[in-house]
Write a protein that holds these residues in place. Structure first.
Motif, short mmCIF file in Angstrom:
data_model
loop_
_atom_site.label_atom_id
_atom_site.label_comp_id
_atom_site.label_asym_id
_atom_site.label_seq_id
_atom_site.Cartn_x
_atom_site.Cartn_y
_atom_site.Cartn_z
N TYR A 10 -1.09 -7.15 1.91
CA TYR A 10 -1.91 -6.21 2.66
C TYR A 10 -2.52 -6.99 3.82
O TYR A 10 -2.64 -8.21 3.76
N ASP A 11 -2.91 -6.28 4.87
CA ASP A 11 -3.60 -6.92 5.99
C ASP A 11 -5.09 -6.64 5.89
O ASP A 11 -5.50 -5.48 5.68
N LEU A 12 -5.89 -7.69 6.06
CA LEU A 12 -7.34 -7.51 5.96
C LEU A 12 -7.85 -6.64 7.11
O LEU A 12 -7.21 -6.52 8.16
N GLU A 13 -9.02 -6.05 6.91
CA GLU A 13 -9.59 -5.15 7.92
C GLU A 13 -10.52 -5.89 8.87
O GLU A 13 -10.57 -5.57 10.07
N SER A 18 0.83 -1.21 0.00
CA SER A 18 0.00 0.00 0.00
C SER A 18 0.87 1.26 0.00
O SER A 18 0.48 2.28 -0.57
N VAL A 21 -14.04 -12.05 5.32
CA VAL A 21 -12.96 -11.13 4.98
C VAL A 21 -13.49 -9.86 4.32
O VAL A 21 -14.24 -9.92 3.33
N ARG A 22 -13.10 -8.73 4.89
CA ARG A 22 -13.43 -7.42 4.32
C ARG A 22 -12.13 -6.63 4.16
O ARG A 22 -11.23 -6.71 4.99
N PHE A 23 -12.08 -5.84 3.06
CA PHE A 23 -10.87 -5.05 2.81
C PHE A 23 -11.23 -3.88 1.90
O PHE A 23 -12.08 -4.00 1.02
N SER A 24 -10.53 -2.74 2.13
CA SER A 24 -10.71 -1.57 1.26
C SER A 24 -9.39 -0.84 1.13
O SER A 24 -8.56 -0.86 2.04
N TYR A 25 -9.20 -0.19 -0.02
CA TYR A 25 -8.01 0.64 -0.22
C TYR A 25 -8.26 2.07 0.24
O TYR A 25 -7.34 2.83 0.46
N THR A 74 -7.11 -8.59 -5.28
CA THR A 74 -7.06 -8.24 -3.86
C THR A 74 -7.20 -9.49 -3.00
O THR A 74 -6.50 -9.65 -1.99
N LEU A 130 -4.11 -10.82 -0.30
CA LEU A 130 -4.25 -10.89 1.16
C LEU A 130 -3.62 -12.17 1.72
O LEU A 130 -3.20 -12.20 2.88
#
Length: 580
Positions: free
Chosen positions: A390-393, A111, A346-350, A381, A385
């Protein structure tokens, strides 16, 4: 912690060299004051005594020149020693900083690179570090030396005539005000200059690496115009900085001339009235003249220090960037993979808009799972992960029941092989590129991996075989050859989990044939996640997972999904029509 404290911490590990350099600076300061002091005996004991006491004058005319030469030799040796020692300290600080910056860059998540210009990072590693080196090795040494010299000479002028010294101490500090102001201005200009330099470096990096695109679109004049604009901005800032630096010396000279005129008038009066000897006055004037030189140098040095401070601020800003993806305390080593990979909620956003919205997916060991869907659906994406790029949210990803955040990043990534559509190779030999993931691999193992990747034949036809240098990004090879080297690299790594980002989409028919055969060899016995851009390449996947809008909307084999109304069938029909 202030920027000056942090800069001082850079010097601390080299205290032993710095201590010796400081002793040498004290010797330089002492000998400088000594030279000024000897001017008194030269006048009183040679020139004046030549009339009143010829015998004494003849004796001193032998002693004093020898003393002057000895003092100069000592001063020269001390100056040389402190210069070499401070350069050594400066260069070692630069090496330490560059290594720390590079090591920190390797720890930062993807990121960070998504939002940072390459040219900016190059400027930090080169220009800013060099500014700090100049500030430490040259400016810091000169500052200490000049300060010690100033202290020594001030002590001498007070010893010679405290009344004249008080006059000098009242007027000379006025000369310090402009150089402080000039230093602050130089620091601001230097910051803008380095920002523009980083912008220029980034522009060069983009246009050189993208030279084919620039030429294909005949955009040379456009890029030259953009480069010229940045270059001219840098020129204006550099000229402005030099004007400010050039102005500091004449300003101090003007103020110094006022002080010298007052001292000369009052001191001359004291000699004429018999209140002071000619030798004392000459010695005093010599000390004042010598005092002016380090003051002027200190003014120039201050501007260099401020440039170094500006560079240090940008360096520490980079070093203070947190490594968001970190190993947890007590993280364990992943030693193998036997059962399954599980995505749970799993949820993720930039940014604000989520890219993945509650993904639940299980991938059994040894299975080939393809990820399909329209662009922007979250396929890339989802796989990024898994190796913790990247680390998931929210949610968790489990390997054999263990959350990947409870595993060390190095052991996790050792279990994962990666072949992407954008093949990344290094400007090194073919052998080194294949062995990148296993530097200790034998030549036999490298050749075996190359044969399985259908790369051995074309490698042996090259002038130097496996020792052939392939150029930046493998520019001397075709697209198909580059992909086969990337597959050989993944084969040699022999990781149980494999991520494939459609590696054949941009190849000609012959290259695609060999690359596909190499991929088939690569997938044998491995758990594989395939990002599918062309559905024809995933017909034989054990399961196809269709993503849309960050959610899984369909799952099944090719035949099952084709028989259903849904996203997969739309994609298939769209590609089928475009292919025909």
């Amino acid at each position: 912690m202030s920027i000056y404290q942090r800069m001082a911490r850079e010097v601390k590990p080299h205290w032993h060299h710095l201590s010796i350099a400081v002793v040498c600076m004290l010797v330089v300061a002492g000998t400088t004051a000594g030279l000024a002091y000897l001017m008194g005996p030269v006048v009183d004991d040679i020139f004046v005594a030549g009339v009143t006491d010829p015998e004494r004058a003849r004796r001193m005319i032998v002693i004093l020149p020898i003393a002057l030469v000895a003092v100069m030799w000592i001063k020269g040796g001390a100056t040389y020693s402190q210069t070499v020692l401070m350069v050594m300290v400066g260069q070692r600080i630069v090496a330490d900083l560059r290594e720390r910056i590079y090591a920190h860059l390797q720890e930062l998540p993807l990121s960070f690179y998504d939002n940072t210009q390459t040219g900016l990072l190059i400027a930090r590693m080169t220009n800013d570090v060099n500014l700090l080196r100049e500030s430490v090795s040259s400016a810091l040494a000169a500052s200490f030396r000049d300060i010690f010299t100033i202290v020594g000479l001030i002590a001498l002028v007070f010893y010679r005539d405290w009344r004249l010294a008080i006059i000098a101490m009242v007027v000379f500090p006025l000369a310090m005000v402009p150089f402080i102001k000039f230093g602050q201005l130089v620091r601001r200009i230097s910051t803008r200059n380095q920002q523009a330099t980083a912008e220029m470096a980034n522009h060069m990096s983009e246009t050189i690496s993208g030279a084919r695109v620039v030429k294909a679109f005949t955009a040379e004049k456009h890029e030259i115009s953009k480069f010229k604009a940045v270059s001219q901005r840098i020129l204006r800032l550099q000229l402005k900085e030099e004007r400010v630096r050039a102005l500091s010396s004449p300003t101090m000279e003007s103020l110094g001339a006022v002080a010298f005129a007052v001292i000369l008038g009052y001191g001359g009066h004291r000699v004429l009235t018999g209140a002071a000897s000619a030798g004392t006055f000459v010695s005093f004037i010599a000390a004042v003249i010598m005092l002016y030189d380090p003051l002027k140098k200190l003014a120039r040095t201050w501007t260099i220090v401020q440039r170094g401070v500006a560079g240090a601020e940008r360096i520490y800003e980079l070093l203070d960037t947190p490594a968001m993806v970190k190993d947890r305390p007590g993280a364990t080593e992943l030693t193998g993979f036997r059962e399954s990979i599980q995505y749970r909620g799993v949820r993720f956003s930039y940014g604000r808009e989520p890219v993945l919205k509650g993904i639940d997916l299980t991938i059994e060991a040894g299975r080939i799972v393809a990820l399909a869907g329209s662009s922007g659906g979250g396929k890339t994406t989802l796989v990024n992960l898994l190796p913790r790029f990247y680390d998931l949210e929210e949610g968790e990803i489990l390997i054999d029941g263990t959350d990947i955040r409870d595993l060390t990043q190095s052991s996790l990534r050792r279990m994962i092989g990666l072949v992407t559509q954008q093949t990344i190779l290094f400007d090194d030999t073919i052998k080194a590129n294949i062995a990148y993931g296993r530097p200790g691999a034998t030549e036999e193992e490298i050749i075996t991996a190359s044969k399985a990747a259908y790369a051995h034949d074309f490698i042996t036809e090259l002038p130097h075989g496996y020792e052939t240098h392939i150029g930046e990004q493998g520019v001397r090879l075709s697209g198909g050859q580059r992909q086969r080297l990337a597959i050989a690299r993944a084969l040699l790594k022999d990781a149980p989990i494999l991520i494939l980002d459609e590696a054949t989409s941009s190849l000609d028919t012959e290259s695609e044939y060999y690359v596909q055969k190499a991929i088939d060899n690569l997938m044998k016995g491995r758990t594989t996640l395939v990002i599918a851009h062309r559905l024809s390449t995933i017909y034989n996947a054990h399961r196809i997972v269709v993503l849309s809008g960050g959610r899984i909307v369909q799952e099944g084999r090719h035949e099952e999904l084709l028989g259903q109304e849904g996203e997969y069938r739309k994609l298939y029909e769209m590609q089928f029509k475009s292919d025909n």
